[in-house]
Design a protein around this motif. Structure first.
Motif, short mmCIF file in Angstrom:
data_model
loop_
_atom_site.label_atom_id
_atom_site.label_comp_id
_atom_site.label_asym_id
_atom_site.label_seq_id
_atom_site.Cartn_x
_atom_site.Cartn_y
_atom_site.Cartn_z
N UNK A 81 1.79 1.32 0.74
CA UNK A 81 1.66 0.10 1.53
C UNK A 81 1.27 0.48 2.96
N UNK A 82 0.37 -0.32 3.56
CA UNK A 82 -0.06 -0.04 4.93
C UNK A 82 1.05 -0.37 5.91
N UNK A 116 -3.17 -1.81 -4.84
CA UNK A 116 -3.07 -1.44 -3.43
C UNK A 116 -4.19 -2.08 -2.60
N UNK A 117 -3.85 -2.50 -1.40
CA UNK A 117 -4.80 -3.13 -0.49
C UNK A 117 -6.05 -2.25 -0.29
N UNK A 118 -5.82 -0.94 -0.18
CA UNK A 118 -6.92 -0.02 0.14
C UNK A 118 -7.97 0.01 -0.97
N UNK A 119 -7.56 -0.13 -2.23
CA UNK A 119 -8.55 -0.18 -3.31
C UNK A 119 -9.31 -1.50 -3.25
N UNK A 174 -10.42 3.11 3.75
CA UNK A 174 -9.21 3.29 4.56
C UNK A 174 -9.59 4.15 5.76
N UNK A 175 -9.32 3.64 6.98
CA UNK A 175 -9.58 4.49 8.14
C UNK A 175 -8.62 5.68 8.16
N UNK A 176 -9.13 6.81 8.58
CA UNK A 176 -8.32 8.03 8.64
C UNK A 176 -8.75 8.73 9.91
N UNK A 177 -7.98 8.55 10.99
CA UNK A 177 -8.46 9.01 12.29
C UNK A 177 -9.80 8.35 12.57
N UNK A 178 -10.77 9.11 13.05
CA UNK A 178 -12.08 8.51 13.35
C UNK A 178 -12.92 8.26 12.10
N UNK A 179 -12.45 8.70 10.93
CA UNK A 179 -13.25 8.55 9.71
C UNK A 179 -12.97 7.22 9.03
N UNK A 180 -13.99 6.71 8.34
CA UNK A 180 -13.75 5.61 7.41
C UNK A 180 -13.96 6.20 6.02
N UNK A 183 -9.96 3.76 -7.13
CA UNK A 183 -8.96 4.11 -8.12
C UNK A 183 -9.60 5.08 -9.11
N UNK A 184 -8.82 6.05 -9.61
CA UNK A 184 -7.40 6.27 -9.35
C UNK A 184 -7.13 7.36 -8.31
N UNK A 185 -8.15 7.71 -7.51
CA UNK A 185 -7.96 8.81 -6.54
C UNK A 185 -6.93 8.39 -5.49
N UNK A 186 -6.02 9.31 -5.19
CA UNK A 186 -4.93 8.99 -4.27
C UNK A 186 -5.43 8.46 -2.93
N UNK A 187 -4.83 7.37 -2.47
CA UNK A 187 -5.17 6.77 -1.17
C UNK A 187 -4.59 7.65 -0.07
N UNK A 188 -5.39 8.01 0.93
CA UNK A 188 -4.85 8.84 2.02
C UNK A 188 -3.70 8.12 2.72
N UNK A 189 -2.62 8.87 2.98
CA UNK A 189 -1.42 8.28 3.57
C UNK A 189 -1.37 8.48 5.09
N UNK A 190 -0.66 7.56 5.74
CA UNK A 190 -0.45 7.66 7.19
C UNK A 190 0.18 8.98 7.59
N UNK A 191 1.15 9.45 6.79
CA UNK A 191 1.83 10.70 7.12
C UNK A 191 0.84 11.86 7.16
N UNK A 192 -0.10 11.84 6.21
CA UNK A 192 -1.12 12.90 6.15
C UNK A 192 -2.05 12.82 7.36
#
Ligand SMILES: C[S@@+](CC[C@H](N)C(=O)[O-])C[C@H]1O[C@@H](n2cnc3c(N)ncnc32)[C@H](O)[C@@H]1O
Lengths: 400, 305
Positions: A279-280, B57-60, B65-71, B76-85
């Protein structure tokens, strides 16, 4: 009041000077020049250049002390003014030489002299009106900066948040008309489609300097769409325009805050986190301990982006504070008479029933509310406010 | 339009808290207003909301999903990048400042969307970073290649770039490689050029017991191979550490890492201490450090010599 009148120059002096009467010619012309030469700004130029030559005489060429460095810098700063003054003396000298010829017995010569005299006088007055003020008024330190526009709804409940949405669109439109790039950094919507608060980013050279006069309380008077009995309500939105720059250069932040003074907080618990949760949860809050400023940001989909945005807002608020403090200091030193703008003060009223927008600082009304909301008339207002600021700065200089 | 949106907002509020519902709906509207990120992106708000309510999931649904400066693209089903990462990868990037004249090689094991090496490629100077990403899933390898292209990071045509060619490149590169890191032949088979300056990994780390309790949006939509820390039934009540043992073995037997290199491993809740000692005892790493995530949880083990 125009700059001209503030300089104690009556505009008609010039036209009189150009329309030469046979007998009175000489004295009128003489009078015109004396007026120009006595203008307060010309006297200020003289004083500044006297100071400059004094500094020059005090500065030694070979043994360069710290004071000398400061003096040399000052001297250098006034170099352009010195050039302008040399030009002024030249033109004034030519003018003086032409004056006796105005009463020459040869009519052809007289006509020539009149023409020459008029154009020289014009040149001098242009210097008084534009060249000298431009060289004397210090360049704005924020000239290159973009702006953040923070909007907060005030009194008037839901009507205020509806109006906030309209003001927000007004700024987005006017930004577009200046060729700036504007976007909504964050917003908190209300149930009924209004906006409680919002932050806009307006990117573009000079955006801050032009928009900064918008800070203050904006008041709307109208019958709310929801009001059955047609009574006029008054509600307010407060606007705060802050300076921001595209990318903060590394190291630049340290002047504004220490990283160790900023607490970065994330909202909500996230359980195990990591792979367990998708979840975001991107919201962040910054707390700057020394000032107590807090910034929350949750509109972006990544925490990193929210953090960047939040730091941008924090930087802008701290920069705004710094500018305010510097201004207050300058005022205290000069016991300045020019009143500082109070942000809790009402700056503008939008009266729908009378189709009128009044800017309280200008004392102006625009009798076409729509043209303000669409941006055109707002640009006129902004320009007038900028000019007013120029005049105030000049006045400040002249009363030094 | 507003009426439709407010009805859909109420629908979303059945599965989300009010604030999240407002934000997620707005993000959906923004995606609909822009160019379609992928052919499978919904074209109506109704459809997006319906998918969200079903637990997707919203990201799918949004496709990115933004990841730092990247979009980054998300599929699915590739894991969505997490905020912690996202957080620790930025922190890792701050540890080094490679240049074109002092370039670094990066190996990302279990690369998934490619988020970690692609972020390093985008944060570090052009021509300073040459990364490889290995994954067992074809979907992941295809997605990571698409992500490199979408973010303007070069993919070398002839596989992993040999170090003597680093200096010839003025752009950063990323090589996606299909491979099974638990088969030690993969190093040679994929044509890698060890030793590397940086080895990163966010391997599957969820213990089976916890996997069974995962929320629908994770368990039913993301690849179980991306999540399960003990993929074989040979570890019946494992603690999800299989991949860390694998990585430690790789480090030990293959001279994968340069002497002054860095290993950065994301770990699950409560695994940091165990992983640190696996790295020291089994991986032969001399020093380990633990980084917390933004929520204060131990999230990363950094190992150096
Ligand atoms: C938790 S995901 C991490 C993805 C990405 N690095 C990230 O941080 O978002 C783990 C990845 O490991 C891959 N994987 C699982 N077993 C593997 C194996 N034996 N060899 C290589 N990759 C594997 C999965 O396909 C999945 O993409």
């Amino acid at each position: 009041m125009s700059i001209l009148s503030r300089l104690n120059l009556r505009p008609h002096t010039f036209s009189a000077a150009c329309r030469v009467h046979k007998n009175r010619t000489y004295s009128t012309q003489q009078h015109a020049f004396t007026d120009l030469d006595n203008a307060p700004i010309v006297q200020l130029v003289r004083r500044k250049l006297q100071e400059r030559s004094k500094l020059q005489s005090e500065t030694s060429e070979d043994r360069v002390s710290a004071e000398d460095v400061a003096r040399i810098k000052k001297i250098k700063e006034l170099e352009q003014l010195q050039h302008a003054w040399e030009e002024w003396t030249q033109v004034a000298k030519s003018l003086q030489e032409t004056t006796p010829l105005l009463s020459d017995s040869d009519p052809a010569m007289r006509a020539l002299a009149e023409e020459e005299h008029a154009s020289l006088t014009q040149e001098l007055s242009a210097m008084v009106e534009t060249t000298f003020p431009r060289l004397l008024i210090p360049a704005s330190s924020t000239a290159h900066m973009s702006a953040l526009v923070e909007l907060r709804s005030g009194v008037g409940g839901s009507e205020s948040s509806l109006f906030l949405g309209e003001i927000m669109r007004m700024y987005l439109r006017v930004a577009g008309s200046y060729g700036w790039k504007a976007s909504v950094l964050s917003r908190n919507e209300t149930e009924n489609g209004g906006i409680k608060d919002a932050i806009l980013e307006v990117k573009g050279e000079g955006a801050y300097d032009i928009l900064r006069w918008e800070s203050g309380v904006h008041r709307v008077q109208r019958v709310p769409a929801t009001e059955a009995n047609g009574r006029v309500h008054t509600s307010t939105v407060s606007v705060m325009v802050l300076p921001t720059s595209e990318d903060s250069e590394p190291g630049k932040d340290e002047e504004l805050f220490k990283m160790s003074d900023v607490r970065i907080e994330v909202m909500r618990a996230r359980g195990a986190g990591g792979q367990h949760v998708n979840k975001t949860e991107s919201a962040v809050r910054l707390v700057h301990d020394p000032t107590g400023i807090t910034v929350s940001m949750q509109d972006e989909r990544s925490q990193h982006q929210n953090k960047r945005r939040a730091f941008q807002v924090l930087r802008a608020r701290l920069m705004d504070r710094k500018l305010e403090e510097e201004m207050a200091q300058r005022r205290a030193v000069r016991k300045n008479l020019v009143r500082s703008a109070d942000r809790s003060e009402k700056v503008r009223t939008y009266n729908y029933a009378q189709d009128r927008v009044t800017d309280h600082r200008l004392g102006w009304s625009v009798m076409n509310l729509l043209s303000v909301m669409e941006g055109d008339a707002l640009r006129d207002i902004l320009q007038a406010l900028e000019e007013k600021h120029g005049e105030e700065q000049l006045e400040e200089l002249l009363t030094e | 339009m507003r009426r439709v949106a407010s009805r859909l907002l109420h629908v979303l509020e059945r599965v989300l808290d009010a604030e999240s519902a407002v934000r997620e709906l707005r993000w959906m509207q923004e995606v609909l207003a822009g160019p379609k990120p992928s052919p499978s992106t919904s074209t109506t708000l109704e459809d997006m909301v319906a998918r969200r309510v079903r637990g997707e999931p919203l990201q799918y649904i949004l496709g990115t999903q933004p990841f730092g400066p990247l979009t980054l693209l998300t599929r699915a089903p590739v894991l969505i990048p997490r905020t912690e990462t996202e957080d620790w990868a930025h922190r890792l990037a701050e540890m080094r400042q490679p240049t074109r004249h002092k370039p670094l090689s990066v190996l990302d094991l279990c690369t998934g969307s490619g988020c970690i090496p692609l972020l390093l490629c985008s944060l570090w100077a052009p021509g300073s970073t040459h990364a490889c990403g290995v994954d067992i899933s074809e979907d992941a390898i295809k997605l990571s290649a698409d992500n490199a292209r979408a973010n303007d990071i070069a993919i070398p045509e002839k596989g992993p770039l040999p170090p003597h060619e680093f200096r010839l490149r003025d752009r950063n590169t990323f090589t996606p490689l299909l491979g099974n890191i638990r088969d030690s032949a993969f190093v040679v088979a994929s044509g890698l050029h060890p030793p590397f300056d940086i080895i990163t990994s966010n391997p599957p780390y969820i213990p089976k017991r916890e996997y069974d309790e995962l929320p629908v949006s994770v368990k039913d939509f993301e690849d179980h191979r991306a999540l399960l820390g003990d993929p074989d039934d040979t570890v019946p009540d494992g603690r999800g550490l299989t991949f860390y043992h694998t990585i430690a073995e790789l480090l030990n037997s293959n001279k994968l890492l340069k002497c002054d290199g860095i290993v950065a491993l994301e770990v699950g809740a409560g695994q940091a201490r165990d992983v640190a000692s696996i790295m020291e005892n089994q991986g032969g790493m001399r020093h380990t450090r633990i980084w917390n995530d933004p929520w204060g949880k131990e999230r990363v083990v950094i190992a150096t010599n």
